[in-house]
Design a protein around this motif. Sequence first.
Motif, PDB file in Angstrom:
ATOM      1  N   HIS A  44       0.931  -1.161  -0.053  1.00  0.00           N
ATOM      2  CA  HIS A  44       0.073  -0.050  -0.221  1.00  0.00           C
ATOM      3  C   HIS A  44       0.769   1.312   0.115  1.00  0.00           C
ATOM      4  CE1 HIS A  44      -3.414   2.449   0.504  1.00  0.00           C
ATOM      5  NE2 HIS A  44      -3.097   2.844   1.624  1.00  0.00           N
ATOM      6  N   ALA A  45       1.922   1.162   0.492  1.00  0.00           N
ATOM      7  CA  ALA A  45       2.793   2.236   0.626  1.00  0.00           C
ATOM      8  C   ALA A  45       3.388   2.637  -0.623  1.00  0.00           C
ATOM      9  CB  ALA A  45       4.026   1.982   1.744  1.00  0.00           C
ATOM     10  N   LYS A  46       3.768   1.281  -1.354  1.00  0.00           N
ATOM     11  CA  LYS A  46       4.130   1.573  -2.733  1.00  0.00           C
ATOM     12  C   LYS A  46       3.081   2.216  -3.582  1.00  0.00           C
ATOM     13  CE  LYS A  46       7.402  -2.387  -2.835  1.00  0.00           C
ATOM     14  NZ  LYS A  46       7.754  -3.726  -3.479  1.00  0.00           N
ATOM     15  N   VAL A  47       2.106   1.896  -3.591  1.00  0.00           N
ATOM     16  CA  VAL A  47       0.918   2.567  -4.274  1.00  0.00           C
ATOM     17  C   VAL A  47       0.607   3.914  -3.981  1.00  0.00           C
ATOM     18  CG1 VAL A  47      -1.600   2.702  -4.631  1.00  0.00           C
ATOM     19  CG2 VAL A  47      -0.489   0.398  -4.474  1.00  0.00           C
ATOM     20  N   LEU A  48       0.766   4.475  -2.814  1.00  0.00           N
ATOM     21  CA  LEU A  48       0.894   5.699  -2.417  1.00  0.00           C
ATOM     22  C   LEU A  48       1.999   6.537  -2.848  1.00  0.00           C
ATOM     23  CD1 LEU A  48      -0.332   5.684   1.426  1.00  0.00           C
ATOM     24  CD2 LEU A  48      -1.759   6.395  -0.843  1.00  0.00           C
ATOM     25  N   MET A  49       3.030   5.957  -2.757  1.00  0.00           N
ATOM     26  CA  MET A  49       4.247   6.713  -3.188  1.00  0.00           C
ATOM     27  C   MET A  49       4.431   6.822  -4.994  1.00  0.00           C
ATOM     28  SD  MET A  49       7.447   5.596  -0.576  1.00  0.00           S
ATOM     29  CE  MET A  49       7.310   3.798  -0.960  1.00  0.00           C
ATOM     30  N   SER A  50       3.793   5.821  -5.616  1.00  0.00           N
ATOM     31  CA  SER A  50       3.781   5.708  -6.996  1.00  0.00           C
ATOM     32  C   SER A  50       2.875   6.596  -7.588  1.00  0.00           C
ATOM     33  CB  SER A  50       3.879   4.333  -7.674  1.00  0.00           C
ATOM     34  OG  SER A  50       2.633   3.710  -7.253  1.00  0.00           O
ATOM     35  N   HIS A  51       1.629   6.910  -6.897  1.00  0.00           N
ATOM     36  CA  HIS A  51       0.487   7.613  -7.293  1.00  0.00           C
ATOM     37  C   HIS A  51       0.243   9.049  -6.816  1.00  0.00           C
ATOM     38  CE1 HIS A  51      -0.453   4.508 -10.226  1.00  0.00           C
ATOM     39  NE2 HIS A  51      -0.509   3.665  -9.291  1.00  0.00           N
ATOM     40  N   SER A  82      15.522   1.845   0.766  1.00  0.00           N
ATOM     41  CA  SER A  82      14.736   2.754   1.597  1.00  0.00           C
ATOM     42  C   SER A  82      13.233   3.242   0.606  1.00  0.00           C
ATOM     43  CB  SER A  82      15.255   3.956   1.978  1.00  0.00           C
ATOM     44  OG  SER A  82      15.553   4.906   0.874  1.00  0.00           O
ATOM     45  N   PRO A  83      12.363   3.639   1.223  1.00  0.00           N
ATOM     46  CA  PRO A  83      11.266   4.227   0.755  1.00  0.00           C
ATOM     47  C   PRO A  83      11.327   5.266  -0.299  1.00  0.00           C
ATOM     48  CG  PRO A  83      10.612   3.966   2.824  1.00  0.00           C
ATOM     49  CD  PRO A  83      11.974   3.618   2.734  1.00  0.00           C
ATOM     50  N   GLY A  84      12.450   6.192   0.086  1.00  0.00           N
ATOM     51  CA  GLY A  84      12.806   7.271  -0.829  1.00  0.00           C
ATOM     52  C   GLY A  84      13.458   6.898  -1.854  1.00  0.00           C
ATOM     53  N   GLN A  85      14.640   5.994  -1.755  1.00  0.00           N
ATOM     54  CA  GLN A  85      15.239   5.242  -3.054  1.00  0.00           C
ATOM     55  C   GLN A  85      14.484   4.566  -4.084  1.00  0.00           C
ATOM     56  OE1 GLN A  85      17.778   2.976  -0.584  1.00  0.00           O
ATOM     57  NE2 GLN A  85      19.414   4.036  -0.595  1.00  0.00           N
ATOM     58  N   TRP A  86      13.105   3.829  -3.509  1.00  0.00           N
ATOM     59  CA  TRP A  86      12.436   3.102  -4.321  1.00  0.00           C
ATOM     60  C   TRP A  86      11.580   4.200  -4.986  1.00  0.00           C
ATOM     61  CZ3 TRP A  86       7.150   3.187  -4.879  1.00  0.00           C
ATOM     62  CH2 TRP A  86       6.888   1.787  -5.797  1.00  0.00           C
ATOM     63  N   ARG A  87      11.128   5.352  -4.373  1.00  0.00           N
ATOM     64  CA  ARG A  87      10.407   6.198  -5.077  1.00  0.00           C
ATOM     65  C   ARG A  87      11.068   6.768  -6.076  1.00  0.00           C
ATOM     66  NH1 ARG A  87       7.249  10.808  -1.588  1.00  0.00           N
ATOM     67  NH2 ARG A  87       5.281   9.698  -2.209  1.00  0.00           N
ATOM     68  N   ARG A  88      12.420   7.209  -6.009  1.00  0.00           N
ATOM     69  CA  ARG A  88      13.105   7.822  -6.770  1.00  0.00           C
ATOM     70  C   ARG A  88      13.387   6.639  -8.250  1.00  0.00           C
ATOM     71  NH1 ARG A  88      15.619   9.955  -2.449  1.00  0.00           N
ATOM     72  NH2 ARG A  88      17.008   8.407  -2.402  1.00  0.00           N
ATOM     73  N   ALA A  90      11.557   4.383  -9.022  1.00  0.00           N
ATOM     74  CA  ALA A  90      10.378   3.924  -9.625  1.00  0.00           C
ATOM     75  C   ALA A  90      10.045   4.988 -10.826  1.00  0.00           C
ATOM     76  CB  ALA A  90       9.213   3.893  -8.738  1.00  0.00           C
ATOM     77  N   GLY A  91      10.865   5.904 -10.930  1.00  0.00           N
ATOM     78  CA  GLY A  91      10.594   6.820 -11.898  1.00  0.00           C
ATOM     79  C   GLY A  91       9.476   7.650 -11.765  1.00  0.00           C
ATOM     80  N   PRO A  92       9.141   8.491 -12.921  1.00  0.00           N
ATOM     81  CA  PRO A  92       8.059   9.676 -12.789  1.00  0.00           C
ATOM     82  C   PRO A  92       6.684   8.838 -12.364  1.00  0.00           C
ATOM     83  CG  PRO A  92       8.882   9.557 -14.801  1.00  0.00           C
ATOM     84  CD  PRO A  92       9.615   8.295 -14.190  1.00  0.00           C
ATOM     85  N   LEU A  93       6.094   9.561 -11.642  1.00  0.00           N
ATOM     86  CA  LEU A  93       4.500   9.151 -11.337  1.00  0.00           C
ATOM     87  C   LEU A  93       3.899   8.456 -12.443  1.00  0.00           C
ATOM     88  CD1 LEU A  93       3.159  12.136  -9.037  1.00  0.00           C
ATOM     89  CD2 LEU A  93       4.402   9.695  -8.380  1.00  0.00           C
ATOM     90  N   SER A  94       3.241   7.263 -12.262  1.00  0.00           N
ATOM     91  CA  SER A  94       2.574   6.669 -13.355  1.00  0.00           C
ATOM     92  C   SER A  94       1.227   6.557 -13.192  1.00  0.00           C
ATOM     93  CB  SER A  94       3.205   4.985 -13.619  1.00  0.00           C
ATOM     94  OG  SER A  94       2.831   4.635 -12.350  1.00  0.00           O
ATOM     95  N   GLY A  95       0.203   6.713 -13.973  1.00  0.00           N
ATOM     96  CA  GLY A  95      -1.278   6.650 -13.774  1.00  0.00           C
ATOM     97  C   GLY A  95      -1.694   7.830 -13.111  1.00  0.00           C
ATOM     98  N   PRO A  96      -2.973   7.845 -12.740  1.00  0.00           N
ATOM     99  CA  PRO A  96      -3.437   9.136 -12.211  1.00  0.00           C
ATOM    100  C   PRO A  96      -2.760   9.312 -10.761  1.00  0.00           C
ATOM    101  CG  PRO A  96      -5.195   7.231 -11.834  1.00  0.00           C
ATOM    102  CD  PRO A  96      -3.831   6.656 -12.750  1.00  0.00           C
ATOM    103  N   THR A  97      -2.641  10.413 -10.680  1.00  0.00           N
ATOM    104  CA  THR A  97      -1.983  11.129  -9.368  1.00  0.00           C
ATOM    105  C   THR A  97      -3.095  11.346  -8.200  1.00  0.00           C
ATOM    106  OG1 THR A  97      -1.846  13.162 -10.120  1.00  0.00           O
ATOM    107  CG2 THR A  97       0.059  11.891 -10.638  1.00  0.00           C
ATOM    108  N   MET A  98      -2.694  11.296  -7.206  1.00  0.00           N
ATOM    109  CA  MET A  98      -3.458  11.690  -6.037  1.00  0.00           C
ATOM    110  C   MET A  98      -2.790  13.025  -5.210  1.00  0.00           C
ATOM    111  SD  MET A  98      -4.501   8.158  -4.417  1.00  0.00           S
ATOM    112  CE  MET A  98      -2.803   7.527  -4.248  1.00  0.00           C
ATOM    113  N   SER A  99      -3.640  13.765  -4.676  1.00  0.00           N
ATOM    114  CA  SER A  99      -2.903  14.729  -3.937  1.00  0.00           C
ATOM    115  C   SER A  99      -3.395  14.498  -2.476  1.00  0.00           C
ATOM    116  CB  SER A  99      -3.674  16.137  -4.345  1.00  0.00           C
ATOM    117  OG  SER A  99      -5.031  16.114  -3.847  1.00  0.00           O
TER     118      SER A  99
END
Length: 115
Positions: A44-51, A82-88, A90-99
């Motif tokens: 779930h953290a990965k989903v939040l970080m990627s979107h 780390s989550p920060g490394q994983w987010r970096r 993972a590249g640009p946000l994919s799919g619809p983004t959330m605020s």
Amino acid sequence: MHWLSSSYGCLPRAISLSRRRHEAFKTTFGVSAHHWVLDKRIEHAKVLMSHSMLPLPDVAYQTGFSSQSTLTRAFQRRVGESPGQWRRNAGPLSGPTMSLSSVPMQHGSRHTRTV
């Protein structure tokens, strides 16, 4: 999934599993109930970080971790970075983004949303 944020000690009661059922769970799923829940929270953290561009403390809170450092330690052990490394990585946000305003807040949140 309120029970996902339960501590492991409360997990059997939260999902009504006896010790024998926990053993059956581990045999069936290949991991303990604790690790299964932890993996679901990390996914779930990965989903939040990627979107979303949610700050990591908010990602931690939304996924039931008590702090960003607790999320980071669990994420590092299970994912290998780390989550920060994983987010970096993972590249640009994919799919619809959330605020932040589109992410449901947990009951009793210490954070407030501005819309």
